[in-house]
Design an enzyme around this catalytic site. Structure first.
Site, PDB file in Angstrom:
ATOM      1  N   TRP A 115       0.819  -1.230   0.000  1.00  0.00           N
ATOM      2  CA  TRP A 115       0.000   0.000   0.000  1.00  0.00           C
ATOM      3  C   TRP A 115       0.848   1.274   0.000  1.00  0.00           C
ATOM      4  O   TRP A 115       0.430   2.301  -0.500  1.00  0.00           O
ATOM      5  CB  TRP A 115      -0.926   0.029   1.236  1.00  0.00           C
ATOM      6  CG  TRP A 115      -1.943  -1.066   1.269  1.00  0.00           C
ATOM      7  CD1 TRP A 115      -2.796  -1.413   0.256  1.00  0.00           C
ATOM      8  CD2 TRP A 115      -2.227  -1.955   2.357  1.00  0.00           C
ATOM      9  NE1 TRP A 115      -3.585  -2.458   0.651  1.00  0.00           N
ATOM     10  CE2 TRP A 115      -3.266  -2.807   1.944  1.00  0.00           C
ATOM     11  CE3 TRP A 115      -1.715  -2.103   3.653  1.00  0.00           C
ATOM     12  CZ2 TRP A 115      -3.803  -3.800   2.766  1.00  0.00           C
ATOM     13  CZ3 TRP A 115      -2.245  -3.090   4.466  1.00  0.00           C
ATOM     14  CH2 TRP A 115      -3.274  -3.933   4.024  1.00  0.00           C
ATOM     15  N   GLU A 120       3.095 -11.678  13.406  1.00  0.00           N
ATOM     16  CA  GLU A 120       2.241 -11.879  14.578  1.00  0.00           C
ATOM     17  C   GLU A 120       1.386 -13.129  14.450  1.00  0.00           C
ATOM     18  O   GLU A 120       0.282 -13.077  13.912  1.00  0.00           O
ATOM     19  CB  GLU A 120       1.313 -10.667  14.774  1.00  0.00           C
ATOM     20  CG  GLU A 120       2.015  -9.459  15.329  1.00  0.00           C
ATOM     21  CD  GLU A 120       1.062  -8.306  15.622  1.00  0.00           C
ATOM     22  OE1 GLU A 120      -0.150  -8.433  15.351  1.00  0.00           O
ATOM     23  OE2 GLU A 120       1.534  -7.272  16.108  1.00  0.00           O
ATOM     24  N   GLU A 173       7.473  -4.077  16.788  1.00  0.00           N
ATOM     25  CA  GLU A 173       6.337  -3.244  16.407  1.00  0.00           C
ATOM     26  C   GLU A 173       5.700  -2.684  17.660  1.00  0.00           C
ATOM     27  O   GLU A 173       5.379  -3.420  18.589  1.00  0.00           O
ATOM     28  CB  GLU A 173       5.318  -4.094  15.640  1.00  0.00           C
ATOM     29  CG  GLU A 173       4.377  -3.276  14.773  1.00  0.00           C
ATOM     30  CD  GLU A 173       3.305  -4.144  14.125  1.00  0.00           C
ATOM     31  OE1 GLU A 173       3.633  -4.895  13.185  1.00  0.00           O
ATOM     32  OE2 GLU A 173       2.158  -4.060  14.568  1.00  0.00           O
ATOM     33  N   ALA A 209      -4.780  -1.001  19.555  1.00  0.00           N
ATOM     34  CA  ALA A 209      -4.269  -2.130  18.772  1.00  0.00           C
ATOM     35  C   ALA A 209      -4.798  -2.178  17.343  1.00  0.00           C
ATOM     36  O   ALA A 209      -4.214  -2.831  16.484  1.00  0.00           O
ATOM     37  CB  ALA A 209      -4.580  -3.437  19.485  1.00  0.00           C
ATOM     38  N   LYS A 224      -1.142   7.345   6.115  1.00  0.00           N
ATOM     39  CA  LYS A 224      -2.548   6.933   6.143  1.00  0.00           C
ATOM     40  C   LYS A 224      -3.303   7.741   7.205  1.00  0.00           C
ATOM     41  O   LYS A 224      -2.716   8.122   8.224  1.00  0.00           O
ATOM     42  CB  LYS A 224      -2.616   5.436   6.468  1.00  0.00           C
ATOM     43  CG  LYS A 224      -4.022   4.861   6.374  1.00  0.00           C
ATOM     44  CD  LYS A 224      -4.013   3.327   6.434  1.00  0.00           C
ATOM     45  CE  LYS A 224      -5.447   2.799   6.473  1.00  0.00           C
ATOM     46  NZ  LYS A 224      -5.514   1.335   6.402  1.00  0.00           N
ATOM     47  N   GLU A 279      -4.803   7.393   9.889  1.00  0.00           N
ATOM     48  CA  GLU A 279      -5.060   6.612  11.118  1.00  0.00           C
ATOM     49  C   GLU A 279      -4.032   7.080  12.138  1.00  0.00           C
ATOM     50  O   GLU A 279      -2.925   7.492  11.780  1.00  0.00           O
ATOM     51  CB  GLU A 279      -4.971   5.095  10.859  1.00  0.00           C
ATOM     52  CG  GLU A 279      -3.618   4.586  10.400  1.00  0.00           C
ATOM     53  CD  GLU A 279      -3.572   3.073  10.170  1.00  0.00           C
ATOM     54  OE1 GLU A 279      -4.621   2.402  10.236  1.00  0.00           O
ATOM     55  OE2 GLU A 279      -2.463   2.561   9.930  1.00  0.00           O
TER      56      GLU A 279
HETATM   57  C1  IDC Z   1      -2.864  -2.370  10.629  1.00  0.00           C
HETATM   58  C2  IDC Z   1      -2.834  -1.070   9.851  1.00  0.00           C
HETATM   59  C3  IDC Z   1      -4.163  -0.810   9.220  1.00  0.00           C
HETATM   60  C4  IDC Z   1      -4.554  -2.026   8.381  1.00  0.00           C
HETATM   61  C5  IDC Z   1      -4.536  -3.286   9.236  1.00  0.00           C
HETATM   62  C6  IDC Z   1      -4.827  -4.545   8.450  1.00  0.00           C
HETATM   63  O1  IDC Z   1      -2.452  -0.020  10.715  1.00  0.00           O
HETATM   64  O2  IDC Z   1      -4.096   0.348   8.406  1.00  0.00           O
HETATM   65  O3  IDC Z   1      -5.861  -1.828   7.870  1.00  0.00           O
HETATM   66  O4  IDC Z   1      -3.249  -3.436   9.804  1.00  0.00           O
HETATM   67  O5  IDC Z   1      -3.890  -4.738   7.453  1.00  0.00           O
HETATM   68  C7  IDC Z   1      -0.574  -5.120  14.170  1.00  0.00           C
HETATM   69  C8  IDC Z   1      -0.152  -5.571  12.841  1.00  0.00           C
HETATM   70  C9  IDC Z   1      -0.244  -4.437  11.845  1.00  0.00           C
HETATM   71  C10 IDC Z   1      -1.469  -3.615  12.089  1.00  0.00           C
HETATM   72  C11 IDC Z   1      -1.295  -2.924  13.438  1.00  0.00           C
HETATM   73  C12 IDC Z   1      -2.422  -1.958  13.805  1.00  0.00           C
HETATM   74  O6  IDC Z   1       1.122  -6.156  12.836  1.00  0.00           O
HETATM   75  O7  IDC Z   1      -0.252  -4.984  10.557  1.00  0.00           O
HETATM   76  O8  IDC Z   1      -1.561  -2.629  11.094  1.00  0.00           O
HETATM   77  N1  IDC Z   1      -1.156  -3.956  14.458  1.00  0.00           N
HETATM   78  O9  IDC Z   1      -3.629  -2.626  13.881  1.00  0.00           O
HETATM   79  N2  IDC Z   1      -0.500  -5.813  15.293  1.00  0.00           N
HETATM   80  C13 IDC Z   1      -1.058  -5.109  16.288  1.00  0.00           C
HETATM   81  C14 IDC Z   1      -1.494  -3.903  15.767  1.00  0.00           C
END
Ligand code: IDC
Length: 507
Positions: free
Chosen positions: A247, A346, A434, A440, A473, A475
């Site tokens: 993306w 994860e 991360e 979350a 993004k 967010e």
């Molecule tokens: C989130 C992105 C979000 C996206 C989502 C699904 O911030 O824009 O729509 O993934 O792809 C994680 C993950 C990470 C997540 C992030 C926040 O490793 O990919 O990104 N998160 O939710 N683990 C805990 C939180």
């Protein structure tokens, strides 16, 4: 003037006791424990104002200290040696056997080995304690060199947390016990036994090399729980993770990565999603990853290649694709000091460490190691990298492995810091590959107060980390405001609330 003022200021900050002994440096790891234990009179210094912290302690000295602690009076000793009476009562009590220290001055004054010290300490202070063979033999790499008659003592001392392994996980059963080490383990033992109002002192940490890159640190390795540079100094990697590369490929450009490095980060993590139009259906996203990794390396930053499993949380689902991918990457970056492999972002859903992740990790580690025997490998655990207790009870074999924990400040708080602390105390090296200031789901907040608690915690434990995420993004976890162009540098106006906080803790 400066030369005169400096020591006075330092004394005020560190406390007057710091310079009590001429041979105990103010930054030696043992300064606090030596100050504490000599202050309480358990071990004393010498008339010439030295403590001789690196000298080995003798059987006579250890037995005398323990006897005084336990209030054991000396009986009539077999020789004229100063500790003969204490040695005899210890023998009568069964703290040691006759053949270990026959009553000659030579034997009494010999440096005591760590394995015998373990036995004597346990007999004197924790006669009921039993160790757990499975845990200790796994955690101590040289456990097999403990002599048979000392196994019980070593296991018990280890299980009580009184004696631990060194930075390489070795117990060193036959090495002597230095006076500094003796202070530290007596502190732990007395505090555990509730004797003498003793608290365990914080060891002074070795200098941390932070915010410097590959040219300053070279190839990294893991010692105990520490990530270390080529000189064995602790290194903290502190930087950003990309968002999904499918993306936001624009944030892997030379300019964008350089901008992050210029703001003080020394690591970049490249999140290559498997699902959601990631690598499995669009393998060309690998080229975006390679561009990013090369840009990080060119900018003197460490680069993490992240196999970003998320929607399907079972690492076994795409195991074959993962093996092929990491084989290619390891061949491409073989021997490169800057590349780190993260083999499963994860794991989540109905997966466990024992059933899914560990078997996957074993195979992937073997695959990568057959090409690059030394690279750092990061391994996730169940529940989005939070079920660390499963790792503690069954760590992977092999060197240069770290375990990832992930947190988002709006969701994960003290309870997860407690889990990390407990994993570290069990000798498990942790890399927070991360973390977010948001909740979350990547949104809401930002939760700066809780994020600050986490940053303080990571700083005081020298934990390396990457923040989610370098993208624009809309967010709250995104570090950049929508529309930000990072190619020409990142200015303060382009940083989101999260980005401002995150970038401010790089240096
Ligand atoms: C989130 C992105 C979000 C996206 C989502 C699904 O911030 O824009 O729509 O993934 O792809 C994680 C993950 C990470 C997540 C992030 C926040 O490793 O990919 O990104 N998160 O939710 N683990 C805990 C939180």
């Amino acid at each position: 003037m400066k030369k005169i003022i400096m020591p006075i200021v330092a004394t005020l900050i560190l406390g007057v006791n710091t310079y009590a002994f001429s041979d105990v440096a103010s930054d030696a790891w043992y300064v606090n424990t030596v100050t504490n234990m000599s202050g309480k009179g358990y071990l004393s210094g010498y008339n010439d104002n030295t403590f001789r912290p690196e000298n080995n302690i003798s059987a006579a000295e250890l037995v005398t200290i323990l006897s005084k602690i336990k209030g054991v009076s000396p009986s009539v000793g077999p020789s004229a040696h100063w500790a003969s009476g204490y040695m005899q009562s210890a023998l009568d009590k069964g703290w040691y056997d006759w053949d270990e220290f026959p009553p000659t001055a030579e034997k009494y004054d010999e440096p005591i080995s760590r394995q015998i010290a373990a036995k004597i300490m346990v007999k004197a202070l924790f006669p009921e304690a039993k160790g757990d063979y499975n845990t200790a033999s796994k955690m101590l790499s040289d456990f097999s060199s403990v002599d048979g008659r000392y196994i019980d003592g070593v296991l018990a001392a280890y299980s009580q947390g009184i004696m631990t392994g060194d930075n390489n996980g070795n117990f060193n059963p036959k090495k002597g016990l230095t006076r500094a080490e003796a202070c530290s383990l007596l502190e732990r033992a007395l505090s555990k036994a509730g004797l003498g109002d003793v608290k365990v002192s914080e060891p002074v940490k070795k200098t941390v090399v932070n915010s410097k890159g590959i040219s300053a640190n070279g190839r990294l390795h893991v010692e105990g729980t520490r990530l270390c540079n080529q000189n064995g100094e602790t290194v903290v990697l502190n930087g950003m993770s990309t968002h999904g590369l499918q993306w936001f490929p624009q944030f892997t450009s030379q300019g964008a990565i350089k901008a992050v490095g210029d703001r003080g980060a020394n690591v970049m993590r490249f999140a290559m999603y498997t699902d959601e139009n990631g690598y499995i259906s669009s393998p060309s996203v690998k080229n975006t990853l390679i561009n990013g990794v090369d840009a990080a390396l060119a900018n003197d930053m460490y680069a993490i290649i992240d196999w970003h499993i998320l929607r399907d949380g079972d690492p076994l689902t795409y195991k074959e694709q993962s093996k092929a991918f990491f084989t290619e990457m390891a061949n491409k970056y073989k021997g490169n000091p800057g590349v780190i492999y993260e083999i499963c972002n994860e794991p989540n859903g109905n997966v466990s460490w024992q059933g899914n992740i560990k078997p996957y990790a074993d195979e992937l580690i073997t695959t990568i190691r057959s090409i690059d025997s030394d690279a750092i490998i990061l391994v996730g655990c169940a529940d989005w990298c939070q079920r660390l207790e499963e790792v503690v009870s069954s760590p992977l074999q092999g060197k240069n492995i770290m375990y990832t924990c992930h947190f988002y400040a709006g969701t994960h708080t003290q309870w997860l810091r407690d889990k990390v602390a407990s994993a570290l105390n069990s000798g498990i090296p942790i890399f927070i590959s991360e973390w977010g200031t948001s909740a979350a789901d990547g949104s809401n907040g930002v939760y700066i107060e809780e994020a600050q608690r986490w940053v303080d915690f990571m700083n005081s434990n020298n934990i390396s980390r990457c923040n989610w995420s370098l993208c624009d993004k809309a967010e709250s976890s995104a570090a950049l405001n929508p529309g930000a162009n990072a190619n020409d540098g990142i200015d303060n106006g382009e940083l989101s609330a999260s980005g401002s906080f995150v970038f401010s803790q790089f240096n």
